[in-house]
Design a protein around this motif. Structure first.
Motif, short mmCIF file in Angstrom:
data_model
loop_
_atom_site.label_atom_id
_atom_site.label_comp_id
_atom_site.label_asym_id
_atom_site.label_seq_id
_atom_site.Cartn_x
_atom_site.Cartn_y
_atom_site.Cartn_z
N MET A 115 0.80 -1.22 0.00
CA MET A 115 0.00 0.00 0.00
C MET A 115 0.83 1.28 0.00
O MET A 115 0.44 2.28 -0.62
N VAL A 116 1.96 1.26 0.70
CA VAL A 116 2.74 2.51 0.82
C VAL A 116 4.21 2.34 0.42
O VAL A 116 4.95 3.32 0.40
N GLY A 117 4.63 1.13 0.09
CA GLY A 117 6.05 0.90 -0.19
C GLY A 117 6.46 1.22 -1.60
O GLY A 117 7.14 0.41 -2.26
N TYR A 118 6.11 2.40 -2.09
CA TYR A 118 6.43 2.80 -3.46
C TYR A 118 7.49 3.90 -3.48
O TYR A 118 7.52 4.75 -2.58
N ARG A 119 8.30 3.87 -4.52
CA ARG A 119 9.32 4.91 -4.67
C ARG A 119 8.77 6.00 -5.60
O ARG A 119 9.15 6.12 -6.76
N ASN A 120 7.86 6.79 -5.06
CA ASN A 120 7.32 7.91 -5.80
C ASN A 120 7.26 9.14 -4.89
O ASN A 120 7.66 9.08 -3.73
N GLU A 121 6.74 10.22 -5.41
CA GLU A 121 6.76 11.49 -4.66
C GLU A 121 6.00 11.39 -3.34
O GLU A 121 6.42 11.95 -2.33
N LYS A 122 4.91 10.66 -3.33
CA LYS A 122 4.08 10.58 -2.13
C LYS A 122 4.67 9.65 -1.07
O LYS A 122 4.59 9.94 0.14
N TYR A 123 5.25 8.52 -1.49
CA TYR A 123 5.64 7.48 -0.53
C TYR A 123 7.14 7.25 -0.40
O TYR A 123 7.54 6.33 0.31
N GLU A 124 7.94 8.03 -1.09
CA GLU A 124 9.39 7.81 -1.06
C GLU A 124 9.94 7.69 0.36
O GLU A 124 10.73 6.81 0.67
N ASN A 125 9.49 8.58 1.23
CA ASN A 125 9.94 8.56 2.62
C ASN A 125 8.94 7.85 3.54
O ASN A 125 9.32 7.05 4.39
N PHE A 126 7.66 8.14 3.34
CA PHE A 126 6.63 7.58 4.21
C PHE A 126 6.60 6.05 4.14
O PHE A 126 6.34 5.37 5.13
N GLY A 127 6.88 5.51 2.97
CA GLY A 127 6.81 4.05 2.81
C GLY A 127 8.12 3.32 2.97
O GLY A 127 8.17 2.09 2.86
N LYS A 128 9.19 4.05 3.23
CA LYS A 128 10.52 3.42 3.28
C LYS A 128 10.64 2.38 4.38
O LYS A 128 11.19 1.28 4.18
N CYS A 129 10.14 2.67 5.58
CA CYS A 129 10.25 1.75 6.71
C CYS A 129 9.47 0.46 6.42
O CYS A 129 9.97 -0.65 6.68
N ALA A 130 8.27 0.60 5.87
CA ALA A 130 7.46 -0.57 5.54
C ALA A 130 8.13 -1.42 4.47
O ALA A 130 8.14 -2.66 4.55
N ALA A 131 8.72 -0.75 3.46
CA ALA A 131 9.38 -1.47 2.37
C ALA A 131 10.60 -2.24 2.86
O ALA A 131 10.82 -3.40 2.48
N LYS A 132 11.40 -1.61 3.70
CA LYS A 132 12.60 -2.27 4.23
C LYS A 132 12.23 -3.46 5.11
O LYS A 132 12.89 -4.50 5.06
N LEU A 133 11.19 -3.29 5.92
CA LEU A 133 10.75 -4.38 6.79
C LEU A 133 10.25 -5.55 5.96
O LEU A 133 10.50 -6.72 6.28
N ASP A 134 9.55 -5.25 4.87
CA ASP A 134 9.06 -6.30 3.97
C ASP A 134 10.23 -7.03 3.32
O ASP A 134 10.19 -8.26 3.16
N ASP A 135 11.27 -6.29 2.94
CA ASP A 135 12.47 -6.92 2.38
C ASP A 135 13.08 -7.92 3.36
O ASP A 135 13.49 -9.02 2.98
N ILE A 136 13.15 -7.51 4.61
CA ILE A 136 13.73 -8.39 5.64
C ILE A 136 12.86 -9.63 5.85
O ILE A 136 13.36 -10.75 5.91
#
Length: 280
Positions: free
Chosen positions: A172-193
């Motif tokens: 939902m938020v783990g996208y590298r775009n203008e809206k979620y670049e920072n807001f979704g970073k923590c969720a994306a990294k956790l998903d990677d792990i």
């Protein structure tokens, strides 16, 4: 032993019935929780995104652990039965397989594919459609099947529910775009792990089912993917089918240069998709 039985029964329930129409899907509820926080507290900062992760995981952990402890009051048979039913709703093999299989039979293949992928489908050739179908099937075998079962085996219901919360946040938020670049970073990294081991396990299972001699052959190309995880099951599937996946792909009107995965023909056919779906 209970965890193993629950995992087996949950997989079989999903394989037979898929999603249940008479109950609100728990992943939708998790999505609503994420949307609630985003609407109230969104700010495109890493700190605010980490607060989202803490909030969602706190709520989901409390609920899932409470549910697990409550089920311990039931006798062993009922505990396994109810746990298997609940866990099956967090496994998506039937839905994934049916969605990919439908692409082979519907008239408007591009429209059907657009429901599964974020890439542009308007100008795809038939080979491109089949390639995208195989890629999404391979990648989602990890996220939708192997990873949930992996965490179910390790941690029972809390494991599979918390994993799906992590995966849903990323989707939902783990996208590298203008809206979620920072807001979704923590969720994306956790998903990677969370997907690090399951993605490689998925690749190994695909390799084993395809009776490949070198079970680690997927790693060479798999590590080229921008995601630390997605490339491995995709490459394993490409090697199993003797095709070449990946390559330049259009997303939101822009061409993204992606590496190739696997060795074989560039022309992907309907039979290749069917062979991918046979790897159960």
């Amino acid at each position: 032993m209970n965890n193993l039985l629950i995992a087996i029964f949950a997989y079989l329930i999903d394989k037979k019935f898929g999603e249940f129409s008479f109950i609100k899907h728990p992943v939708i509820i998790i999505g609503e929780l994420i949307s609630f926080f985003e609407k109230k507290f969104y700010k495109n900062s890493i700190t605010r995104g980490c607060l989202l992760v803490v909030f969602v995981l706190s709520v989901i952990s409390f609920f899932s652990i409470s549910l697990y402890l409550y089920l311990q009051f039931f006798n062993s048979f009922l505990n396994i039965l109810i746990s298997s039913f609940i866990a099956s709703m967090f496994i998506a093999h039937k839905m994934l397989r049916d969605s990919v299989a439908d692409i082979l039979h519907v008239k408007n293949k591009k429209e059907a594919l657009s429901m599964l992928v974020s890439r542009d489908t308007q100008h795809m050739s038939e080979s491109d459609i089949y390639k995208a179908a195989i890629e999404t099937y391979a990648e989602n075998l990890s996220d939708g099947v192997i990873a949930p079962l992996f965490y179910l085996l390790l941690f029972n219901l809390p494991g599979i529910i918390i994993y799906k919360a992590i995966n849903t946040m990323d989707s939902m938020v783990g996208y590298r775009n203008e809206k979620y670049e920072n807001f979704g970073k923590c969720a994306a990294k956790l998903d990677d792990i969370a997907n690090y081991i399951p993605s490689r396990l998925t690749a190994l299972l695909i390799t084993a089912l395809a009776k490949q001699k070198n079970i680690f052959a997927f790693y060479k190309d798999g590590k080229k993917h921008e995601s630390p995880n997605a490339g491995h099951p995709i490459t394993a599937m490409a090697l199993a089918l003797h095709v070449k996946l990946g390559g330049d792909t259009s997303y939101f009107g822009k061409i993204k240069h992606k590496p190739y995965f696997g060795k074989g023909t560039d022309e992907i056919t309907k039979e290749d998709v069917q062979n991918a779906l046979k790897l159960l």
